[in-house]
Structure formats: C-alpha cells, structure tokens
Design an enzyme around this catalytic site. Structure first.
Site, PDB file in Angstrom:
ATOM      1  N   ASP A   1      -4.367  18.154 -27.317  1.00 31.62           N
ATOM      2  CA  ASP A   1      -3.092  17.814 -26.674  1.00 31.62           C
ATOM      3  C   ASP A   1      -1.935  18.504 -27.395  1.00 31.62           C
ATOM      4  O   ASP A   1      -1.004  19.010 -26.761  1.00 31.62           O
ATOM      5  CB  ASP A   1      -2.887  16.300 -26.682  1.00 31.62           C
TER       6      ASP A   1
ATOM      7  N   HIS B   1      -5.378   9.456 -26.771  1.00 30.79           N
ATOM      8  CA  HIS B   1      -5.819  10.673 -26.079  1.00 30.79           C
ATOM      9  C   HIS B   1      -6.186  10.270 -24.649  1.00 30.79           C
ATOM     10  O   HIS B   1      -7.351  10.128 -24.282  1.00 30.79           O
ATOM     11  CB  HIS B   1      -7.009  11.292 -26.798  1.00 30.79           C
TER      12      HIS B   1
ATOM     13  N   GLY C   1     -23.985  15.515 -29.888  1.00 32.12           N
ATOM     14  CA  GLY C   1     -23.857  16.133 -28.561  1.00 32.12           C
ATOM     15  C   GLY C   1     -24.035  17.628 -28.666  1.00 32.12           C
ATOM     16  O   GLY C   1     -23.400  18.404 -27.940  1.00 32.12           O
TER      17      GLY C   1
END
Length: 335
Positions: free
Chosen positions: A161, A189, A13
């Site tokens: 997180d 997650h 990506g």
C-alpha cells in the site's frame, strides 16, 4: 556484508504465485545482502508438493551462488525449526459467497498453528512477516500464539500500500517514485486503510516540496488518490483475474530488507506492528500500520507527527475495523 552465518528463511505458501516472484529475489540477494548466502525453507500444503518440487527445480536451475540449501516440506516441525526469518504468505483466500467471518475463522486456525510452531521450533529472535490476508489480524493471532517471542518481532505487510501511494504521487508529479518519501499507511491492510500524504515530501527539480504543494490538487489528494490506493488490489484482480503478485513480492522484499538493513536517514516507511496503545491514540492489542524507522533490526514508531481532524477520523475508522476483526478472530479459538 556477509555475516558468516547463513540466515534460515521460511516462506509459506511457497508454491503460490507471490512466492514464485519472491523466492528468486531472496535467493539472488535482494533482501538479506548481495553477498549473504541464505537457506530457504519452503512450506505448502500436501496437495501442492508436486508444484513445489517444480519451483525447487527452477531455483536450482538458476544456479544462484548465494542459495546454500532449499528444503521443501509440508511439515511445520521441519519448516519452522531454527528460523531467522519467517515470511508467512500462505493463507485461506476468500472464496465466492464466503463471509468475512468465515474467512477469519479459517485463518485463525492456520495462524494459531503457525504461531505455535514458531513458539516451539524457531529462534526467539526470529523476524516474522505476515502477508496472507486478513494480514493484520492473522499477524496478531500468530503473535498471541507465540508468547515467548517478542511481539515487536511480528509485523504485517502494508508496504505494498505504501509503494502504491508513493507511486501514485510520483506519477501525478511526473517524477520517479524514488523522489517521493514519507507517505504513511495507517491502520488495516483493507479498504479502510488511510494513505496519508500530509508529511510526504516530493523532490522536484532539486527542490523538496511538501506533497500538497507539489501536487497542487487538494481535492485529488483527499479523494481519488485515497480511493485509488484503497481499491488498488481489487482493480488488479479485475484486470488480471488474479491478485497482485509481482508488486506484492517486491513489497515483501522492501519490508524485509529494511528490517535487516535499516531505513535510510530521514525516511520512514509503513508496516503493520503491535500497538501498545501509546502512539497516536491507537488502541492497544492491535496490529496497526504506523510510520516507522528501523535501525539494528528494531523498529521505532515515528511519533509527534501532526494529525489533523481529517486524518484522525480516517485513522479511527480503520482502528474500529481492526478491533472488530480482532474480537471476532479471538472468539473462535480463545487465543
């Protein structure tokens, strides 16, 4: 310290917004060492190659002394060859009207293919970090598709997180985030994750206090704090009209740096890792976020922490979601 070997690092990506923040940090030495040269392999889908060429130009124009080579590609047999580290950012995003089952089906195909490419081309010592969501289940599919690479080499990103939880406590106490340690993210997650501060310590005016003592607001810690961390990604999207990118890139750097260099003495961090069923009653064959310490590129779960009934119920709820995700994902391609 430079090892004399240039790590080969894949980012998938690579034309996307997370990678745009991430690649510069890797290339300038924030992850693998301030004097450690790196080789970057950048994978994206064919329609994104013109954008990826622009990213490559920008990296070249930074004139970074540690960046030995950049290889942009849309071919897995090029991208996954002889890797030391793989950061799998690219995934199918959830689109409007798409059910979670459809999202899982699309991503099973992607991560089965990438897992098979790791199996065929990468070093067996490769460290794999899955970022693309649903990260835990995508990570599990990739690991199952690369059976000769140890499952311990696969992890998924819950450090974002973890950082969010740490920052919320720090802001509440009026201290820098560096003064807060040992928060825990348990589980998935997703919005079922459990940010746990029962073992968190806060350094205030030179004294280290238990989090509940430092914050002095149990209702907030058991209510709004948890909800804020769980829903933070959605809040960022609502505000920016885009998902977290800068903070996600920072968390990826933190995660990989700790794998490469180890965690500080007396401190543990959160990462999604393979559960063997031997810790905290978490079922086996899940990628589940635990508190870990890392030394010599090997993680170890911090065992023996007290878990009260409040925490146990939340840990079990997120495990149940992960089991359902796993079973749905595995049913699609039989991995």
């Amino acid at each position: 310290m430079w090892t004399g070997i240039d790590p080969t690092v894949l980012v998938t990506g690579a034309a996307g917004q997370i990678a745009y923040s991430l690649l510069f940090s890797i290339a300038k030495g924030d992850v693998f060492g301030k004097d450690q040269p790196v080789v970057l392999l950048l994978l994206d889908i064919t329609p994104m190659l013109p954008v990826l060429d622009g990213v490559v130009m920008e990296l070249q124009d930074c004139a970074l002394p540690l960046l030995r080579d950049i290889v942009p590609t849309d071919k897995e047999d090029v991208a996954f060859r002889d890797l030391d580290a793989a950061i799998l950012v690219g995934s199918m995003p959830r689109r409007e009207g798409m059910e979670r089952k459809d999202l899982l089906k699309a991503n099973v195909a992607i991560f089965k293919s990438q897992g098979a490419a790791l199996e065929k081309f990468a070093k067996k010592t490769v460290k794999v970090l899955v970022v693309g969501n649903p990260a835990n289940t995508n990570c599990l599919i990739a690991a199952k598709s690369a059976p000769s690479i140890p499952k311990e080499n696969f992890s998924c990103l819950t450090r974002l997180d973890h950082n969010r939880a740490r920052s919320q406590v720090a802001m509440r106490c009026g201290v820098p985030a560096t003064q807060v340690r040992n928060v825990i993210i348990w589980g998935n997650h997703s919005s079922t994750q459990y940010p746990d501060v029962h073992h968190c310590l806060v350094n205030m005016s030179g004294s280290e206090l238990a989090c509940f003592e430092a914050v002095k607001d149990d209702a907030w810690l058991k209510g709004d704090f948890i909800a804020t961390v769980q829903q933070r990604g959605a809040a960022v999207i609502k505000a920016r009209k885009l998902s977290s990118a800068m903070s996600a890139a920072k968390a990826i750097c933190d995660h990989m740096k700790d794998i490469w260099s180890g965690t500080p003495e007396g401190e543990f961090i959160s990462m999604g890792i393979y559960s063997s069923g031997n810790s905290y009653g978490v079922p086996e064959d899940l990628i589940y976020s635990f508190p870990v310490q890392i030394k010599d590129k090997t993680w170890k779960i911090v065992d023996g922490l007290a878990v009260n009934d409040f925490s146990r119920s939340k840990m079990e709820a997120t495990a149940a979601e992960l089991m359902e995700e796993r079973d749905t994902a595995v049913s699609f391609l039989g991995v």
